[in-house]
Motif scaffolding. Structure first.
Motif, PDB file in Angstrom:
ATOM      1  N   SER A  58      28.451   1.767 -21.558  1.00 43.53           N
ATOM      2  CA  SER A  58      29.374   2.983 -21.484  1.00 43.53           C
ATOM      3  C   SER A  58      29.001   4.007 -22.482  1.00 43.53           C
ATOM      4  CB  SER A  58      30.802   2.749 -21.731  1.00 43.53           C
ATOM      5  OG  SER A  58      31.230   2.064 -23.023  1.00 43.53           O
ATOM      6  N   MET A  99      25.757   5.959 -21.096  1.00 48.67           N
ATOM      7  CA  MET A  99      26.213   6.831 -19.980  1.00 48.67           C
ATOM      8  C   MET A  99      25.929   8.405 -20.304  1.00 48.67           C
ATOM      9  SD  MET A  99      29.066   5.155 -17.293  1.00 48.67           S
ATOM     10  CE  MET A  99      30.225   5.220 -18.805  1.00 48.67           C
ATOM     11  N   PRO A 100      26.683   8.625 -21.543  1.00 45.56           N
ATOM     12  CA  PRO A 100      26.668  10.333 -21.811  1.00 45.56           C
ATOM     13  C   PRO A 100      25.361  10.522 -22.081  1.00 45.56           C
ATOM     14  CG  PRO A 100      28.468   9.162 -22.826  1.00 45.56           C
ATOM     15  CD  PRO A 100      27.768   8.116 -22.163  1.00 45.56           C
ATOM     16  N   ALA A 141      22.304   9.404 -20.750  1.00 46.17           N
ATOM     17  CA  ALA A 141      21.583   9.566 -19.675  1.00 46.17           C
ATOM     18  C   ALA A 141      22.251  10.963 -18.735  1.00 46.17           C
ATOM     19  CB  ALA A 141      22.043   8.244 -18.490  1.00 46.17           C
ATOM     20  N   TYR A 142      23.447  11.299 -18.946  1.00 45.46           N
ATOM     21  CA  TYR A 142      23.951  12.456 -18.282  1.00 45.46           C
ATOM     22  C   TYR A 142      23.296  13.712 -19.015  1.00 45.46           C
ATOM     23  CZ  TYR A 142      27.529  15.014 -15.794  1.00 45.46           C
ATOM     24  OH  TYR A 142      28.406  15.844 -15.079  1.00 45.46           O
ATOM     25  N   LYS A 143      23.433  13.611 -20.394  1.00 48.11           N
ATOM     26  CA  LYS A 143      22.894  14.806 -21.324  1.00 48.11           C
ATOM     27  C   LYS A 143      21.352  15.018 -20.886  1.00 48.11           C
ATOM     28  CE  LYS A 143      20.846  14.823 -25.934  1.00 48.11           C
ATOM     29  NZ  LYS A 143      20.625  16.402 -25.935  1.00 48.11           N
ATOM     30  N   LEU A 165      17.376   9.639 -14.620  1.00 48.07           N
ATOM     31  CA  LEU A 165      18.396   9.593 -15.411  1.00 48.07           C
ATOM     32  C   LEU A 165      19.642   9.635 -14.666  1.00 48.07           C
ATOM     33  CD1 LEU A 165      16.886  12.077 -18.294  1.00 48.07           C
ATOM     34  CD2 LEU A 165      17.334   9.682 -18.336  1.00 48.07           C
ATOM     35  N   VAL A 166      19.914  10.388 -13.782  1.00 46.21           N
ATOM     36  CA  VAL A 166      21.208  10.604 -12.729  1.00 46.21           C
ATOM     37  C   VAL A 166      21.408   9.197 -12.277  1.00 46.21           C
ATOM     38  CG1 VAL A 166      22.283  11.501 -10.827  1.00 46.21           C
ATOM     39  CG2 VAL A 166      21.211  12.869 -12.377  1.00 46.21           C
ATOM     40  N   TYR A 217      22.606   6.951 -15.004  1.00 46.47           N
ATOM     41  CA  TYR A 217      23.865   7.297 -15.254  1.00 46.47           C
ATOM     42  C   TYR A 217      24.756   6.551 -14.094  1.00 46.47           C
ATOM     43  CZ  TYR A 217      28.204  10.127 -15.552  1.00 46.47           C
ATOM     44  OH  TYR A 217      29.617  10.458 -15.822  1.00 46.47           O
ATOM     45  N   ALA A 262      24.829   2.937 -15.114  1.00 45.01           N
ATOM     46  CA  ALA A 262      25.571   2.685 -16.165  1.00 45.01           C
ATOM     47  C   ALA A 262      27.000   2.651 -15.999  1.00 45.01           C
ATOM     48  CB  ALA A 262      25.333   3.737 -17.357  1.00 45.01           C
ATOM     49  N   ARG A 263      27.615   3.602 -15.133  1.00 49.06           N
ATOM     50  CA  ARG A 263      29.082   3.584 -14.728  1.00 49.06           C
ATOM     51  C   ARG A 263      29.300   2.101 -14.012  1.00 49.06           C
ATOM     52  NH1 ARG A 263      32.195   8.168 -14.556  1.00 49.06           N
ATOM     53  NH2 ARG A 263      33.098   7.367 -12.630  1.00 49.06           N
ATOM     54  N   THR A 271      31.590  14.060 -22.386  1.00 50.38           N
ATOM     55  CA  THR A 271      31.408  12.890 -21.885  1.00 50.38           C
ATOM     56  C   THR A 271      32.252  11.550 -22.783  1.00 50.38           C
ATOM     57  OG1 THR A 271      29.761  13.349 -20.471  1.00 50.38           O
ATOM     58  CG2 THR A 271      30.417  11.040 -20.554  1.00 50.38           C
TER      59      THR A 271
END
Length: 622
Positions: free
Chosen positions: A51, A54-55, A57-59, A79-80, A83, A86-87, A302
């Motif tokens: 968890s 995740m941020p 990967a989003y970044k 990366l999306v 993300y 990872a969720r 995030t």
């Protein structure tokens, strides 16, 4: 104890309570459960790492979408996907953790409930007479149920949140400096303080609402139950006004309770969004100065959003853990209740060879200020019958309870075949004594089960033989399901005489050398009593028998009768001798004979010859 615990009860120490429970969570004799705990905690750690990833990967995806970086679209897409993965992984590991740990929580609750149940059976009769059974079972039920819930919140909500807070602070310190860390910690502390304060306030409002609801229902039920009285006095409008007033008070309390929830949500949202705005504003300011990237704004957003999610449940978690600690503490108080009657260290088994019973100057009191038995002494030779009679409150049934060692005496000795019952094991003592009580309570099970309860492992043939000896086999075979017929709660589907025959059959199956008949027929009608007495006489032959009796006609054949008055033996001897002595026994006999003479005869039922004979000729058979 009350069936429910008020929310304003003092909160037991968390660690003291959990430390007592830890051996059930980490059992030394169950390595498989320990492995489950270790795997579950590892999954907690993995889920939290995923968890927190995740941020980033989003970044990274946002940073790859900056102008001039179109060539990195494939990496941004990767990366999306990472993300999203990872969720999903966070949800997957959380649920795997729950599935693996479920067995641990249930097993811990089961073991603790088993220990409490066994301890409750070790406690004295005094404890069970002083406590409400429903309240005790409710304490055990709520205590064991709270264990699983508390473990879930402590291990999988509080602990991961603390871990995540620490990780977020480290990330903020490395990437954004100590200022954002300090702001985050202040926000979390303010959030916890606000939630706890409002939750305590809401608990009081909730209690008021429940009280008002109870009052309104009580008014309604009371009014409807007294419907005729209301009509007699033409008080319909008065009752309607009372009910309306109670409902208005409940409505006002309910409005306050629900409004308090709104204030809780508004306050929590204000704190978290102020923090979110400040942190993101700080990041945007840093971006404008070239210190941070565009993705850092998403990273901060995030991370804080993930941190706020478990904090949003803090009010409910706090209430649940608080109530769980109180429920567990109540259950531990049951466990801590001292066992009043316990075996002496290394106590031997009772060895019975004849069954002689002797009370030697026995002194006993339930309350130190009021002695019940004052130096009572008597001997029941092996194979003989002793009857104990006397007015109510004389201590007759107390003697039977002391023989089973439900209580310890304050002076003297009670011996069976020369062995002090205080020095032998309780299990062997009670195995040597059978009882047919006045109020026979049966298990809500089959007739066969209730008879077979007399001896563990008894065969069906032995159960039926005992039933035949108790003259109830034919009745049982006439039931729709025979021995498999259920007797209902406390045996309510059977009549008094049928329940007594079941009790006799159970005792016959036990086959004890010492038999206690504690007013076994006092609650029966004369015809049923006569039939049961015939069976009791047959089973008491060749057994040492103590009869506690109210109806003197049931003890005229006893080898010896002792008369108790205010805890002292005032007369003793055989029936004929006591009648001729013209003392307390003779007065009781004359009074009961007069009552039987005055008893009306039911239409269509003639009195039995032997009943009339006992009244006219004291002693019946001479």
């Amino acid at each position: 104890m009350p069936p429910s615990t008020p929310d304003n009860s003092p909160l037991p120490p968390v660690w003291a309570t959990m430390r007592r429970f830890f051996p059930y969570l980490w059992p030394a004799d169950a390595p498989a459960l320990r492995r489950r705990v270790a795997i579950a905690m590892a999954l907690v750690l993995v889920a939290k790492i995923v968890s927190l990833a995740m941020p980033f990967a989003y970044k990274g995806a946002i940073d790859r979408m900056a102008p001039g970086m179109e060539s990195g679209a494939s990496l941004a897409i990767a990366l999306v996907v990472a993300y999203a993965g990872a969720r999903f992984g966070s949800v997957l590991f959380d649920n795997l953790r729950n599935a693996i740990f479920e067995r641990v929580g249930q097993e811990a609750g089961r073991r603790l409930a088993d220990d409490v149940f066994v301890h409750l059976h070790r406690l004295s009769l005094r404890f069970h007479l002083d406590r409400r059974t429903g309240a005790v079972t409710k304490i055990v039920e709520r205590g064991t149920k709270s264990i699983d819930t508390m473990l879930y919140f402590l291990l999988f909500n509080i602990a991961p949140t603390v871990l995540e807070l620490a990780a977020v602070c480290v990330i903020f310190f490395v990437k954004f400096g100590p200022g954002l860390v300090a702001a985050t910690l202040v926000m979390v502390a303010l959030y916890i303080w606000f939630t706890r304060t409002i939750t305590e306030w809401r608990n009081q409002l909730r209690r008021d609402m429940v009280d008002m609801d109870t009052s309104a229902v009580a008014h309604a039920v009371d009014s409807l139950l007294n419907f005729e009285t209301v009509k007699y006095f033409g008080a319909e409008e008065r009752e309607a006004a009372r009910y309306s007033k109670a409902m208005r008070r409940y409505a006002d309390a309910a409005v306050k309770s629900e409004n308090s929830l709104a204030w809780l949500n508004i306050g929590q949202s204000l704190i978290t969004n102020l923090m979110m705005a400040g942190a993101m504003g700080y990041t945007v300011w840093g971006w404008s100065r070239g210190q941070f990237s565009t993705g850092d704004v998403v990273l901060v957003n995030t991370l804080l959003a993930q941190l706020f999610r478990p904090l949003d449940l803090l009010g409910m978690v706090y209430r649940t853990i608080r109530q769980g600690l109180i429920d567990m503490e109540a259950m531990y108080k049951l466990i801590d209740t001292a066992t009043e009657i316990s075996d002496a260290p290394g106590a031997p088994m009772l060895q019975t060879h004849a069954g002689e019973v002797r009370f030697d100057h026995v002194h006993f009191s339930y309350d130190p200020e009021r002695e019940i038995l004052h130096g009572v002494s008597f001997t029941v030779p092996a194979g003989k019958t002793l009857a104990i009679v006397g007015p109510s409150g004389a201590g007759k049934s107390t003697i039977a309870r002391l023989l089973f060692r439900f209580y310890d005496i304050q002076g003297g000795r009670i011996l069976i075949d020369g062995q002090d019952i205080a020095g032998v094991t309780q299990q062997s003592l009670r195995a040597a004594i059978g009882i047919v009580p006045q109020d026979m309570v049966l298990f809500n099970d089959t007739v066969g089960y209730n008879i077979g309860y007399g001896r563990e492992g008894a065969t069906q043939a032995e159960i039926e033989a005992a039933a035949r000896a108790a003259s109830i086999h034919d009745f049982i075979m006439g039931l729709p399901q025979g021995y498999a017929t259920r007797v209902g709660e406390r045996g309510l589907k059977l009549s008094g005489g049928e329940k007594q025959r079941v009790a006799i059959a159970r005792t016959l199956l036990k086959d004890p050398p010492v038999l206690v008949l504690d007013e076994a027929t006092s609650a029966l009608d004369s015809r049923t009593e006569t039939e049961i007495q015939d069976v009791l006489r047959s089973i008491s032959r060749k057994r040492t028998t103590l009869i506690v009796a109210h109806r003197l006609s049931t003890v005229v054949d006893a080898d010896e009768i002792i008369v108790l008055e205010q805890g002292r033996i005032v007369e003793r001897g055989r029936h004929g001798d006591l009648v001729r002595a013209d003392g307390l026994y003779a007065a009781m006999w004359a009074r009961q004979a007069t009552e039987r003479d005055d008893m009306p005869v039911e239409p269509g039922i003639e009195p039995k010859i032997e009943d009339l004979f006992e009244v006219v000729v004291p002693g019946g058979r001479g």
